[in-house]
Each structure stands twice: as C-alpha cells, then as structure tokens.
Design a protein around this motif. Structure first.
Motif, PDB file in Angstrom:
ATOM      1  N   VAL A  40       7.774   2.504  -8.400  1.00  0.00           N
ATOM      2  CA  VAL A  40       8.401   1.228  -8.751  1.00  0.00           C
ATOM      3  C   VAL A  40       7.426   0.453  -9.628  1.00  0.00           C
ATOM      4  O   VAL A  40       6.281   0.216  -9.237  1.00  0.00           O
ATOM      5  CB  VAL A  40       8.766   0.404  -7.497  1.00  0.00           C
ATOM      6  N   LEU A  41       7.909   0.081 -10.833  1.00  0.00           N
ATOM      7  CA  LEU A  41       7.101  -0.667 -11.790  1.00  0.00           C
ATOM      8  C   LEU A  41       7.668  -2.073 -11.925  1.00  0.00           C
ATOM      9  O   LEU A  41       8.880  -2.243 -12.075  1.00  0.00           O
ATOM     10  CB  LEU A  41       7.125   0.012 -13.160  1.00  0.00           C
ATOM     11  N   SER A  42       6.782  -3.055 -11.906  1.00  0.00           N
ATOM     12  CA  SER A  42       7.217  -4.443 -12.070  1.00  0.00           C
ATOM     13  C   SER A  42       7.620  -4.690 -13.516  1.00  0.00           C
ATOM     14  O   SER A  42       7.427  -3.834 -14.381  1.00  0.00           O
ATOM     15  CB  SER A  42       6.099  -5.398 -11.666  1.00  0.00           C
ATOM     16  N   ARG A  43       8.121  -5.885 -13.773  1.00  0.00           N
ATOM     17  CA  ARG A  43       8.554  -6.232 -15.125  1.00  0.00           C
ATOM     18  C   ARG A  43       7.398  -6.308 -16.114  1.00  0.00           C
ATOM     19  O   ARG A  43       7.618  -6.289 -17.315  1.00  0.00           O
ATOM     20  CB  ARG A  43       9.333  -7.548 -15.103  1.00  0.00           C
ATOM     21  N   ASP A  44       6.167  -6.373 -15.622  1.00  0.00           N
ATOM     22  CA  ASP A  44       5.020  -6.341 -16.530  1.00  0.00           C
ATOM     23  C   ASP A  44       4.305  -4.979 -16.486  1.00  0.00           C
ATOM     24  O   ASP A  44       3.152  -4.862 -16.849  1.00  0.00           O
ATOM     25  CB  ASP A  44       4.052  -7.497 -16.262  1.00  0.00           C
ATOM     26  N   GLN A  51      11.623   0.997   2.247  1.00  0.00           N
ATOM     27  CA  GLN A  51      10.466   0.908   1.355  1.00  0.00           C
ATOM     28  C   GLN A  51      10.889   0.627  -0.085  1.00  0.00           C
ATOM     29  O   GLN A  51      10.254  -0.175  -0.777  1.00  0.00           O
ATOM     30  CB  GLN A  51       9.661   2.203   1.399  1.00  0.00           C
ATOM     31  N   ILE A  52      11.963   1.293  -0.540  1.00  0.00           N
ATOM     32  CA  ILE A  52      12.466   1.076  -1.901  1.00  0.00           C
ATOM     33  C   ILE A  52      12.911  -0.374  -2.053  1.00  0.00           C
ATOM     34  O   ILE A  52      12.546  -1.057  -3.013  1.00  0.00           O
ATOM     35  CB  ILE A  52      13.650   2.024  -2.215  1.00  0.00           C
ATOM     36  N   GLY A  98      11.390  10.262   2.775  1.00  0.00           N
ATOM     37  CA  GLY A  98      11.247  10.474   4.213  1.00  0.00           C
ATOM     38  C   GLY A  98      11.603   9.243   4.999  1.00  0.00           C
ATOM     39  O   GLY A  98      12.446   8.446   4.605  1.00  0.00           O
ATOM     40  N   LYS A  99      10.898   9.076   6.107  1.00  0.00           N
ATOM     41  CA  LYS A  99      11.185   7.985   7.038  1.00  0.00           C
ATOM     42  C   LYS A  99      11.080   6.623   6.358  1.00  0.00           C
ATOM     43  O   LYS A  99      10.142   6.355   5.622  1.00  0.00           O
ATOM     44  CB  LYS A  99      10.200   8.064   8.210  1.00  0.00           C
ATOM     45  N   ALA A 126       4.632   0.212  -6.215  1.00  0.00           N
ATOM     46  CA  ALA A 126       4.696   1.148  -5.083  1.00  0.00           C
ATOM     47  C   ALA A 126       4.848   2.574  -5.578  1.00  0.00           C
ATOM     48  O   ALA A 126       5.461   2.831  -6.619  1.00  0.00           O
ATOM     49  CB  ALA A 126       5.871   0.802  -4.179  1.00  0.00           C
ATOM     50  N   MET A 127       4.272   3.494  -4.807  1.00  0.00           N
ATOM     51  CA  MET A 127       4.479   4.936  -4.983  1.00  0.00           C
ATOM     52  C   MET A 127       4.935   5.416  -3.611  1.00  0.00           C
ATOM     53  O   MET A 127       4.157   5.441  -2.671  1.00  0.00           O
ATOM     54  CB  MET A 127       3.213   5.633  -5.451  1.00  0.00           C
TER      55      MET A 127
END
Length: 181
Positions: A147-151, A167-168, A161-162, A156-157
């Motif tokens: 997940v990449l922010s707008r900048d 988390q997403i 799984g659980k 997050a990587m």
C-alpha cells in the motif's frame, strides 16, 4: 502457505520462480521506486504517476495505490483474492487505485486469464513476467500486498493470511488520512 525466496531465487511448490538482483527492497516509510508495467490490454501503466511527491503536479488528483502481487498457480493467492475486494469496499469512493500484479511468465498467460475469470478479479491486472517491479520493491514471498500513500510512501507490506482484510482496510485508511506533501 507462504512462498519464500532466498536472496537469489524464489521457489514455490506450484512452480513460481523469481531471480533477485540483490536489491534490499522497499521498507515501510520509504518512498516507492518508479514502477512501469503493462496491463492486459498492452498499455503501459505508470504507477508512480498515480501518487507522487512533485509539487508541480498538484493539479492532478493523487491516489493511494494498492499493489497485490500474485501468480495464477499460487494457491494462497487464490485464497486471498475473494477477501481482497471486501477490504476495499469502504474506500470505494475514495482516491484509491488497486492493481493485481501478476508474476506469471508470458507462457502462462492463458492460466492467468482463467484465474482472473475464476476468481472474478475486477481490479486492473498488471503484468510483471520478468519480475522487474517485484525486484525493485523487494517482494520476498507471495501473496504480498503493498500500500502506497498519495505521496508514494510505503505504508504497509502485507502478507496474505490471517486478518488480511482488516490489515488492508487499516493501511488504506491510514494512507487516506496522511496529508499530501
């Protein structure tokens, strides 16, 4: 089941292999490298242009970018995929762009097409058959979601799984709350 790779080659019981060029990879809070991949239609997608720190581009909308790395013959990737869209529904009207990044070689494109249909993948699919983006970002196992922010900061990587859905959602919400530089 996770698919692990050594510093040289990734092996999966299902046949996914990946060569690394010795990159240390991306860490949370670091700026993501420029990534350019083709989509299924053959058009180039400049992921870096969707989120960027350059002030001269402030006229254009900035997006949170979610990259979900998978392969058509990766069973854990298939288990994660039905959960993946549900984690994005609360952010559907937000500036979020989701991509499924296929690590399948060109020789397995028919398998990829079948997996897209079978798993009902509605997000844009990008092709990384030579593992260029995978190496730049430092993906060590699949399934993996970045997940990449707008900048363009890595927020997050996430391993599949659980609590994957939770988390997403948390990572996307955190990205959306971050102020853009």
């Amino acid at each position: 089941m996770k698919i692990y790779l050594t510093s040289t080659v990734m092996f999966c019981a299902t046949g996914v292999s990946l060569l690394l060029a010795g990159d240390k990879g991306l860490s949370v809070s670091e700026t993501a490298p420029a990534v350019v991949l083709k989509n299924l239609a053959g058009d180039y997608v400049y992921v870096s242009n969707l989120c960027y720190p350059e002030p001269e581009k402030t006229r254009n909308p900035k997006k949170v970018v979610v990259l979900d790395f998978m392969a058509s013959d990766c069973a854990p990737c298939h288990q994660e995929m039905p959960v993946f869209p549900q984690g994005m529904t609360s952010s559907s009207n937000q500036p979020v762009k989701v991509f499924v990044v296929s690590l399948d070689p060109f020789s397995k494109q028919a398998d990829l097409t079948n997996a897209i249909q079978r798993l009902n993948i509605s997000f844009e699919v990008l092709l990384d058959p030579y593992k260029v983006a995978c190496n730049k970002i430092g993906i060590m196992s699949i399934p993996k979601t970045v997940v990449l922010s707008r900048d363009r900061e890595c927020v997050a990587m996430i391993d599949g799984g659980k609590d994957f859905e939770k988390q997403i959602k948390s990572a996307v919400d955190k990205s959306l709350k971050k102020s853009v530089k």
